[in-house]
Design a protein around this motif. Structure first.
Motif, PDB file in Angstrom:
ATOM      1  N   LEU A 286      20.741  11.607  15.842  1.00 59.50           N
ATOM      2  CA  LEU A 286      21.485  10.289  15.716  1.00 59.50           C
ATOM      3  C   LEU A 286      21.650   9.795  14.705  1.00 59.50           C
ATOM      4  O   LEU A 286      21.509   9.344  13.613  1.00 59.50           O
ATOM      5  N   PRO A 287      22.525  10.652  14.031  1.00 58.35           N
ATOM      6  CA  PRO A 287      23.583  11.006  12.783  1.00 58.35           C
ATOM      7  C   PRO A 287      24.465   9.392  12.538  1.00 58.35           C
ATOM      8  O   PRO A 287      25.263   8.761  13.472  1.00 58.35           O
ATOM      9  N   ASP A 288      24.959   9.225  11.493  1.00 57.84           N
ATOM     10  CA  ASP A 288      25.819   7.799  10.696  1.00 57.84           C
ATOM     11  C   ASP A 288      27.096   7.936  12.245  1.00 57.84           C
ATOM     12  O   ASP A 288      27.659   7.346  11.982  1.00 57.84           O
ATOM     13  N   SER A 289      27.408   9.097  12.456  1.00 59.75           N
ATOM     14  CA  SER A 289      28.836   9.700  12.170  1.00 59.75           C
ATOM     15  C   SER A 289      29.721   8.753  13.607  1.00 59.75           C
ATOM     16  O   SER A 289      30.164   9.313  14.770  1.00 59.75           O
ATOM     17  N   VAL A 290      27.950   8.834  14.187  1.00 55.45           N
ATOM     18  CA  VAL A 290      28.082   8.489  15.575  1.00 55.45           C
ATOM     19  C   VAL A 290      28.875   7.388  16.177  1.00 55.45           C
ATOM     20  O   VAL A 290      29.312   7.249  16.800  1.00 55.45           O
ATOM     21  N   ALA A 291      28.724   6.317  15.033  1.00 50.53           N
ATOM     22  CA  ALA A 291      29.469   4.830  15.110  1.00 50.53           C
ATOM     23  C   ALA A 291      30.371   5.042  14.914  1.00 50.53           C
ATOM     24  O   ALA A 291      31.033   4.366  16.057  1.00 50.53           O
ATOM     25  N   ARG A 292      31.179   5.952  14.614  1.00 47.34           N
ATOM     26  CA  ARG A 292      32.647   6.112  14.355  1.00 47.34           C
ATOM     27  C   ARG A 292      33.132   6.199  15.302  1.00 47.34           C
ATOM     28  O   ARG A 292      33.697   6.555  16.208  1.00 47.34           O
ATOM     29  N   SER A 293      32.135   7.734  16.301  1.00 47.13           N
ATOM     30  CA  SER A 293      32.670   8.281  17.108  1.00 47.13           C
ATOM     31  C   SER A 293      32.936   7.593  18.144  1.00 47.13           C
ATOM     32  O   SER A 293      33.580   7.327  19.151  1.00 47.13           O
ATOM     33  N   ILE A 294      32.193   6.219  18.139  1.00 44.41           N
ATOM     34  CA  ILE A 294      31.363   5.596  19.288  1.00 44.41           C
ATOM     35  C   ILE A 294      32.710   5.012  19.722  1.00 44.41           C
ATOM     36  O   ILE A 294      33.608   4.381  21.063  1.00 44.41           O
ATOM     37  N   VAL A 295      33.240   4.026  17.905  1.00 48.63           N
ATOM     38  CA  VAL A 295      34.314   3.223  18.511  1.00 48.63           C
ATOM     39  C   VAL A 295      35.764   3.598  18.655  1.00 48.63           C
ATOM     40  O   VAL A 295      36.319   3.911  19.116  1.00 48.63           O
ATOM     41  N   GLU A 296      35.743   4.974  18.466  1.00 49.42           N
ATOM     42  CA  GLU A 296      37.076   5.693  18.531  1.00 49.42           C
ATOM     43  C   GLU A 296      37.454   6.705  19.687  1.00 49.42           C
ATOM     44  O   GLU A 296      38.983   6.829  20.131  1.00 49.42           O
ATOM     45  N   ASN A 297      36.780   6.875  20.662  1.00 53.28           N
ATOM     46  CA  ASN A 297      36.373   7.248  21.195  1.00 53.28           C
ATOM     47  C   ASN A 297      36.004   5.998  22.842  1.00 53.28           C
ATOM     48  O   ASN A 297      36.622   6.629  24.246  1.00 53.28           O
ATOM     49  N   GLU A 298      36.040   4.929  22.722  1.00 48.83           N
ATOM     50  CA  GLU A 298      35.778   4.109  23.648  1.00 48.83           C
ATOM     51  C   GLU A 298      37.832   3.440  24.082  1.00 48.83           C
ATOM     52  O   GLU A 298      38.871   3.543  22.792  1.00 48.83           O
ATOM     53  N   ASN A 299      37.525   3.691  25.545  1.00 48.12           N
ATOM     54  CA  ASN A 299      39.287   3.121  25.796  1.00 48.12           C
ATOM     55  C   ASN A 299      39.323   2.058  25.671  1.00 48.12           C
ATOM     56  O   ASN A 299      39.075   0.457  25.271  1.00 48.12           O
ATOM     57  N   ALA A 300      40.988   1.748  24.413  1.00 46.92           N
ATOM     58  CA  ALA A 300      41.407   0.133  23.840  1.00 46.92           C
ATOM     59  C   ALA A 300      42.646  -0.134  24.888  1.00 46.92           C
ATOM     60  O   ALA A 300      42.730  -0.975  24.072  1.00 46.92           O
ATOM     61  N   GLU A 301      42.770   0.296  25.868  1.00 48.13           N
ATOM     62  CA  GLU A 301      42.636  -0.850  26.696  1.00 48.13           C
ATOM     63  C   GLU A 301      41.594  -0.849  28.333  1.00 48.13           C
ATOM     64  O   GLU A 301      42.140  -1.990  28.993  1.00 48.13           O
ATOM     65  N   SER A 302      40.882  -0.970  27.435  1.00 54.49           N
ATOM     66  CA  SER A 302      39.476  -0.835  29.034  1.00 54.49           C
ATOM     67  C   SER A 302      39.784  -3.105  29.043  1.00 54.49           C
ATOM     68  O   SER A 302      39.634  -3.603  28.141  1.00 54.49           O
ATOM     69  N   VAL A 303      39.499  -3.060  30.738  1.00 58.24           N
ATOM     70  CA  VAL A 303      39.560  -4.842  31.070  1.00 58.24           C
ATOM     71  C   VAL A 303      37.952  -4.472  31.247  1.00 58.24           C
ATOM     72  O   VAL A 303      37.317  -6.009  31.558  1.00 58.24           O
ATOM     73  N   PHE A 304      37.007  -3.771  30.197  1.00 60.26           N
ATOM     74  CA  PHE A 304      36.220  -3.972  31.334  1.00 60.26           C
ATOM     75  C   PHE A 304      34.548  -5.019  31.028  1.00 60.26           C
ATOM     76  O   PHE A 304      35.733  -5.252  29.019  1.00 60.26           O
ATOM     77  N   LYS A 305      34.235  -6.144  31.282  1.00 59.86           N
ATOM     78  CA  LYS A 305      33.222  -6.441  30.688  1.00 59.86           C
ATOM     79  C   LYS A 305      31.679  -6.360  30.992  1.00 59.86           C
ATOM     80  O   LYS A 305      31.157  -6.519  31.826  1.00 59.86           O
ATOM     81  N   PRO A 306      31.284  -6.239  29.676  1.00 55.38           N
ATOM     82  CA  PRO A 306      29.403  -5.845  29.532  1.00 55.38           C
ATOM     83  C   PRO A 306      28.486  -6.975  30.856  1.00 55.38           C
ATOM     84  O   PRO A 306      29.345  -7.898  30.712  1.00 55.38           O
ATOM     85  N   SER A 307      27.590  -6.282  30.827  1.00 53.94           N
ATOM     86  CA  SER A 307      26.821  -7.509  31.816  1.00 53.94           C
ATOM     87  C   SER A 307      26.295  -8.405  31.534  1.00 53.94           C
ATOM     88  O   SER A 307      26.080  -9.345  31.636  1.00 53.94           O
ATOM     89  N   MET A 308      25.965  -8.172  30.022  1.00 49.50           N
ATOM     90  CA  MET A 308      25.615  -9.277  29.609  1.00 49.50           C
ATOM     91  C   MET A 308      26.813 -10.819  29.101  1.00 49.50           C
ATOM     92  O   MET A 308      26.553 -11.988  29.404  1.00 49.50           O
ATOM     93  N   LEU A 309      27.820 -10.509  29.195  1.00 46.07           N
ATOM     94  CA  LEU A 309      29.265 -10.939  29.352  1.00 46.07           C
ATOM     95  C   LEU A 309      29.047 -12.389  30.374  1.00 46.07           C
ATOM     96  O   LEU A 309      29.324 -12.727  30.803  1.00 46.07           O
ATOM     97  N   VAL A 310      29.134 -10.743  31.902  1.00 42.12           N
ATOM     98  CA  VAL A 310      29.140 -11.133  33.074  1.00 42.12           C
ATOM     99  C   VAL A 310      27.835 -12.029  33.548  1.00 42.12           C
ATOM    100  O   VAL A 310      27.735 -13.665  34.132  1.00 42.12           O
ATOM    101  N   ASP A 311      26.299 -11.885  33.194  1.00 48.23           N
ATOM    102  CA  ASP A 311      25.579 -12.692  33.071  1.00 48.23           C
ATOM    103  C   ASP A 311      26.058 -13.749  32.534  1.00 48.23           C
ATOM    104  O   ASP A 311      25.402 -14.927  33.012  1.00 48.23           O
ATOM    105  N   LEU A 312      26.306 -13.912  31.220  1.00 51.22           N
ATOM    106  CA  LEU A 312      26.776 -15.402  30.536  1.00 51.22           C
ATOM    107  C   LEU A 312      27.767 -15.860  31.527  1.00 51.22           C
ATOM    108  O   LEU A 312      27.079 -16.985  31.996  1.00 51.22           O
TER     109      LEU A 312
END
Length: 357
Positions: A286-312
């Motif tokens: 779990l190196p620090d580089s994981v953080a940037r990798s996750i942000v950069e590889n996430e779909n910038a066009e995603s319309v996904f709502k996480p379950s926490m937001l759906v619950d709210l």
């Protein structure tokens, strides 16, 4: 962190093989508690395997499922109308027989009700000689601690398997349909600690993975499930919480440079805690580089709502303690300062208080 026991209590001998691996070729008996999107998807896979007798506890949606069944629309499992073979309306009603597995697929909302309280009637049926394992298909880190404490008070060495589901699954039409799109993967492992019947846990892990694999699920057995859980909470503690506080989709969040920067900073705080909580080898995994990798590889066009937001948005209590509280408690134990997580935790607890009321 739980320590690894080379022996096990109450018995160090290897337990009888489970289910199809037994001499009699017996079916597995499984109780699934919680029939939302995750419970329905993996419950369907369990029953589709043809290797288990499945009892499903449907609490709020019992009448709907009893009358209409449910339609599974899954990129992974296909489209199938499904009438589960046995459903009950309460955990008490399910506690009429022994089970090889008790599967918890309900939200982990400990500030409303603990897992051990919700499945209490099933726990009361267990004894030190029971060949039962508990499976947690829930979000968060450290969620097994409360349950292990309750099992210890009962004098039980019951193994706990833990699963991280990477899947977009949603219940729609008042729970009559579950829709799953795109990628699906379940990582499952055994929480190891002194006092747990580890031979039973190892056998159970192998049997449950094989069961779901036959049922069509993409499943991986993890030698260190705690590391897998911290990998997943990286996303939930950043994307899920930020989307919830801003009422935004993933794509809307990523469109703002300041939001992207803070997502990465939040994950760096989570990583700093993980490396103090987990064993030494986690530093490399779990190196620090994981953080940037996750942000950069996430779909910038995603319309996904996480379950926490759906619950709210649905007025339901959120998994604040499981997702953020577990990290905060780890930070406190090790004297770490995590200002962004502290702010997120406090803000979500204000909202959670209103939802619980």
């Amino acid at each position: 962190m739980p320590c690894v026991s080379q022996g096990s209590t109450p018995s160090a001998r290897r337990p009888p093989p489970l289910g199809k691996g037994s001499a009699s070729g017996a079916m597995l008996n499984i109780c699934l508690v919680g029939f939302g999107a995750i419970g329905a998807l993996y419950g369907f896979a369990i029953e589709q395997s043809g290797k288990a007798h499945l009892t499903i506890v449907c609490r709020s949606n019992y009448s709907t499922i009893q009358e209409h069944g449910i339609l599974i629309e899954s990129d992974r499992l296909g489209t199938h109308p499904w009438q589960p073979s046995r459903i009950v309306s309460s955990v008490e009603a399910a506690a009429d027989r022994p089970y090889d597995f008790i599967v918890c697929a309900f939200k982990c909302v400990s500030d409303v009700n603990t897992t051990s309280a919700l499945i209490g009637p099933l726990l009361k049926t267990l004894s030190p000689s029971s060949n039962t394992s508990i499976v947690l298909l829930q979000n968060g880190v450290g969620i097994e601690e409360e349950l292990y404490a309750s099992l210890g008070q009962l004098g039980l060495g019951t193994p706990i398997l833990s699963g991280c589901a990477w899947v977009d699954a949603t219940a729609v039409d008042d729970g009559r349909r579950v829709v799953q799109h795109g990628y699906e993967s379940l990582i499952l492992g055994l929480h190891r600690r002194a006092g747990v019947n580890l031979p039973l846990g190892e056998t159970a892990l192998e049997a449950f993975c094989e069961l779901l694999r036959v049922g069509g699920v993409s499943i991986e057995s993890a030698p260190a499930i705690d590391i897998a859980r911290w990998r997943k909470v990286l996303w939930n503690a950043s994307f899920s919480t930020m989307c919830t506080l801003t009422r935004a989709t993933v794509g809307e969040l990523l469109a703002i440079p300041e939001a992207r920067e803070n997502l990465e900073e939040i994950m760096l705080e989570v990583l700093s805690v993980s490396r103090r909580v987990l064993p030494g080898e986690a530093t490399d995994l779990l190196p620090d580089s994981v953080a940037r990798s996750i942000v950069e590889n996430e779909n910038a066009e995603s319309v996904f709502k996480p379950s926490m937001l759906v619950d709210l948005e649905s007025g339901r209590p959120m998994e604040v303690e499981a997702i953020v509280g577990g990290i905060i408690r780890g930070a406190r134990r090790h004297g770490l300062i995590v200002p962004r997580l502290d702010m997120i935790y406090a803000s979500l607890k204000v909202i959670q208080r209103s939802l619980i009321k």
